[in-house]
Design an enzyme around this catalytic site. Structure first.
Site, PDB file in Angstrom:
ATOM      1  N   LYS A  13       0.835  -1.211   0.000  1.00 57.66           N
ATOM      2  CA  LYS A  13       0.000   0.000   0.000  1.00 57.66           C
ATOM      3  C   LYS A  13       0.871   1.264   0.000  1.00 57.66           C
ATOM      4  CE  LYS A  13      -1.987  -1.140   3.939  1.00 57.66           C
ATOM      5  NZ  LYS A  13      -1.260  -2.387   4.232  1.00 57.66           N
ATOM      6  N   ARG A  88      -9.887   0.858   8.510  1.00 54.14           N
ATOM      7  CA  ARG A  88      -9.380  -0.475   8.827  1.00 54.14           C
ATOM      8  C   ARG A  88     -10.400  -1.299   9.602  1.00 54.14           C
ATOM      9  NH1 ARG A  88      -3.558   0.262   8.771  1.00 54.14           N
ATOM     10  NH2 ARG A  88      -2.384  -1.537   9.450  1.00 54.14           N
ATOM     11  N   ARG A 127      11.554  -4.887   5.169  1.00 53.48           N
ATOM     12  CA  ARG A 127      11.173  -3.499   4.885  1.00 53.48           C
ATOM     13  C   ARG A 127      12.022  -2.501   5.673  1.00 53.48           C
ATOM     14  NH1 ARG A 127       5.027  -1.814   5.363  1.00 53.48           N
ATOM     15  NH2 ARG A 127       5.070  -2.919   7.342  1.00 53.48           N
ATOM     16  N   ARG A 161      10.848  -0.476  11.399  1.00 55.28           N
ATOM     17  CA  ARG A 161       9.781  -0.332  12.384  1.00 55.28           C
ATOM     18  C   ARG A 161       9.866  -1.418  13.460  1.00 55.28           C
ATOM     19  NH1 ARG A 161       4.541   0.099   8.679  1.00 55.28           N
ATOM     20  NH2 ARG A 161       3.746  -1.047  10.464  1.00 55.28           N
ATOM     21  N   ARG A 172      -0.958  -8.711  13.763  1.00 58.39           N
ATOM     22  CA  ARG A 172      -1.457  -7.730  12.790  1.00 58.39           C
ATOM     23  C   ARG A 172      -2.294  -8.407  11.710  1.00 58.39           C
ATOM     24  NH1 ARG A 172       4.112  -5.277  11.352  1.00 58.39           N
ATOM     25  NH2 ARG A 172       3.001  -4.048   9.782  1.00 58.39           N
TER      26      ARG A 172
HETATM   27  P1  ADP Z   1       0.940  -1.812   7.710  1.00 58.68           P
HETATM   28  O1  ADP Z   1       0.785  -1.035   6.442  1.00 58.68           O
HETATM   29  O2  ADP Z   1       2.203  -2.593   7.756  1.00 58.68           O
HETATM   30  O3  ADP Z   1      -0.263  -2.602   8.070  1.00 58.68           O
HETATM   31  P2  ADP Z   1       0.520   0.678   9.190  1.00 58.68           P
HETATM   32  O4  ADP Z   1       1.694   1.592   9.145  1.00 58.68           O
HETATM   33  O5  ADP Z   1      -0.648   0.993   8.332  1.00 58.68           O
HETATM   34  O6  ADP Z   1       1.070  -0.787   8.928  1.00 58.68           O
HETATM   35  O7  ADP Z   1      -0.008   0.580  10.693  1.00 58.68           O
HETATM   36  C1  ADP Z   1       0.856   0.327  11.769  1.00 58.68           C
HETATM   37  C2  ADP Z   1       0.044   0.217  13.046  1.00 58.68           C
HETATM   38  O8  ADP Z   1      -0.601   1.483  13.302  1.00 58.68           O
HETATM   39  C3  ADP Z   1      -1.088  -0.811  13.040  1.00 58.68           C
HETATM   40  O9  ADP Z   1      -0.642  -2.110  13.382  1.00 58.68           O
HETATM   41  C4  ADP Z   1      -2.046  -0.211  14.100  1.00 58.68           C
HETATM   42  O10 ADP Z   1      -1.571  -0.459  15.426  1.00 58.68           O
HETATM   43  C5  ADP Z   1      -1.918   1.280  13.841  1.00 58.68           C
HETATM   44  N1  ADP Z   1      -2.895   1.763  12.838  1.00 58.68           N
HETATM   45  C6  ADP Z   1      -2.607   2.304  11.618  1.00 58.68           C
HETATM   46  N2  ADP Z   1      -3.740   2.643  10.979  1.00 58.68           N
HETATM   47  C7  ADP Z   1      -4.773   2.314  11.817  1.00 58.68           C
HETATM   48  C8  ADP Z   1      -6.192   2.400  11.713  1.00 58.68           C
HETATM   49  N3  ADP Z   1      -6.794   2.901  10.614  1.00 58.68           N
HETATM   50  N4  ADP Z   1      -6.933   1.944  12.761  1.00 58.68           N
HETATM   51  C9  ADP Z   1      -6.354   1.444  13.868  1.00 58.68           C
HETATM   52  N5  ADP Z   1      -5.018   1.320  14.018  1.00 58.68           N
HETATM   53  C10 ADP Z   1      -4.230   1.751  13.006  1.00 58.68           C
HETATM   54  P1  ADP Z   2       2.190  -1.854   3.248  1.00 57.72           P
HETATM   55  O1  ADP Z   2       2.192  -0.349   3.212  1.00 57.72           O
HETATM   56  O2  ADP Z   2       1.010  -2.444   2.531  1.00 57.72           O
HETATM   57  O3  ADP Z   2       2.336  -2.407   4.637  1.00 57.72           O
HETATM   58  P2  ADP Z   2       4.785  -1.602   1.866  1.00 57.72           P
HETATM   59  O4  ADP Z   2       4.409  -0.792   0.669  1.00 57.72           O
HETATM   60  O5  ADP Z   2       5.516  -0.934   2.952  1.00 57.72           O
HETATM   61  O6  ADP Z   2       3.460  -2.366   2.437  1.00 57.72           O
HETATM   62  O7  ADP Z   2       5.615  -2.865   1.343  1.00 57.72           O
HETATM   63  C1  ADP Z   2       6.212  -3.788   2.240  1.00 57.72           C
HETATM   64  C2  ADP Z   2       7.604  -4.157   1.742  1.00 57.72           C
HETATM   65  O8  ADP Z   2       7.481  -4.966   0.565  1.00 57.72           O
HETATM   66  C3  ADP Z   2       8.467  -2.962   1.378  1.00 57.72           C
HETATM   67  O9  ADP Z   2       9.794  -3.218   1.814  1.00 57.72           O
HETATM   68  C4  ADP Z   2       8.371  -2.891  -0.168  1.00 57.72           C
HETATM   69  O10 ADP Z   2       9.591  -2.408  -0.726  1.00 57.72           O
HETATM   70  C5  ADP Z   2       8.128  -4.337  -0.561  1.00 57.72           C
HETATM   71  N1  ADP Z   2       7.175  -4.471  -1.682  1.00 57.72           N
HETATM   72  C6  ADP Z   2       6.071  -3.718  -1.922  1.00 57.72           C
HETATM   73  N2  ADP Z   2       5.430  -4.148  -3.035  1.00 57.72           N
HETATM   74  C7  ADP Z   2       6.120  -5.219  -3.492  1.00 57.72           C
HETATM   75  C8  ADP Z   2       5.956  -6.113  -4.629  1.00 57.72           C
HETATM   76  N3  ADP Z   2       4.928  -5.985  -5.486  1.00 57.72           N
HETATM   77  N4  ADP Z   2       6.868  -7.089  -4.776  1.00 57.72           N
HETATM   78  C9  ADP Z   2       7.909  -7.224  -3.907  1.00 57.72           C
HETATM   79  N5  ADP Z   2       8.135  -6.427  -2.833  1.00 57.72           N
HETATM   80  C10 ADP Z   2       7.249  -5.437  -2.623  1.00 57.72           C
END
Ligand code: ADP
Ligand code: ADP
Ligand code: ZN
Length: 216
Positions: A13, A88, A127, A161, A172
């Site tokens: 994302k 979410r 990541r 992170r 998660r």
């Molecule tokens: P990822 O893309 O890896 O799922 P995020 O950066 O979006 O991680 O979120 C990291 C953490 O922040 C989540 O595990 C949660 O604790 C909190 N968080 C983020 N967005 C939300 C949301 N919309 N509602 C509740 N908690 C959230």
């Molecule tokens: P999210 O925001 O959904 O939690 P990220 O965009 O941070 O996910 O992506 C998670 C990790 O995977 C990052 O290190 C990114 O560089 C890698 N990544 C993202 N998209 C792809 C893909 N299509 N193929 C391989 N690696 C990817």
């Protein structure tokens, strides 16, 4: 243009949102980034959210709804925005509808990035991001072109992170399936959902998203 990107942790994302920002001049509203900034600044919200985030659980709807609603009012959101990691929960999805309606705004698309669970451990454990500009990288899938130097800003400082480990990822993912995946049905029923193959290469996912956007 106003979009929602849906998908489990590690789906891509944030990576795709950064590309949409560059291409379309709209802003990325990542609730995860906003909460991490609040934790770093030790605000009241940050203090309340820290332990919840470290454990891989969801921060309360009330907190995230409010921070998004305030953020959307900023001038830079006028051209549009990408909601990354929000809504979410179904309660957040309802709140989003009400909030946008009150502001006279509507959504153009909800894009689900579909990936198999077994790649997510590798995605999140590999990541890292630039500590200066936030550009996203991966140990094997997306390295900077010069080792140890950010492509975007030239910084040599990177960060990982605390919640990007295999154990927290399990919690998660459970939160994703229990609380977030019902949003797929919610937006499908409204005729707003498009799904893209998040297992493809990063560039191919971007291309698939552009096809979706061209049709809205
Ligand atoms: P990822 O893309 O890896 O799922 P995020 O950066 O979006 O991680 O979120 C990291 C953490 O922040 C989540 O595990 C949660 O604790 C909190 N968080 C983020 N967005 C939300 C949301 N919309 N509602 C509740 N908690 C959230
Ligand atoms: P999210 O925001 O959904 O939690 P990220 O965009 O941070 O996910 O992506 C998670 C990790 O995977 C990052 O290190 C990114 O560089 C890698 N990544 C993202 N998209 C792809 C893909 N299509 N193929 C391989 N690696 C990817
Ligand atoms: Zn950088």
């Amino acid at each position: 243009m106003r979009l929602i990107l849906l998908g489990p942790p590690g789906a891509g994302k944030g990576t795709q949102a950064q590309r949409l920002v560059e291409k379309h001049g709209i802003v990325q509203l990542s609730t995860g980034d906003m909460l991490r900034a609040a934790v770093a600044a030790q605000t009241e919200i940050g203090k309340r959210a820290k332990a919840v985030m470290d454990a891989g659980q969801l921060v309360s709807d009330e907190i995230v709804n409010q921070i998004v609603s305030e953020r959307v009012d900023s001038d830079d959101c006028r051209r549009g925005f990408i909601l990354d990691g929000f809504p979410r929960t179904l309660a957040q999805a309802d709140a989003t509808e009400t909030m946008l309606a009150q502001k006279g705004m509507s959504l153009d698309a909800v894009i689900e990035i579909k990936v198999d669970d077994d790649v997510l451990v590798d995605r999140v454990s590999g990541r890292y991001t630039c500590a200066n500009c936030g550009a996203g990288y991966h140990d094997t899938n997306m390295k900077p072109s010069v080792d140890g130097v950010c492509d975007k800003c030239g910084s040599a400082e990177f960060k990982r992170r605390p919640d990007d480990n295999a154990e927290t990822l399990r919690t998660r993912l459970q939160a994703y399936y229990k609380e977030t995946s019902p949003l797929i049905g919610f937006y499908y029923a409204k005729g707003m959902l498009s799904s893209v193959d998040g297992m493809a290469d990063i560039d191919d996912v971007t291309a698939e998203i552009e096809v979706v956007l061209a049709a809205v």
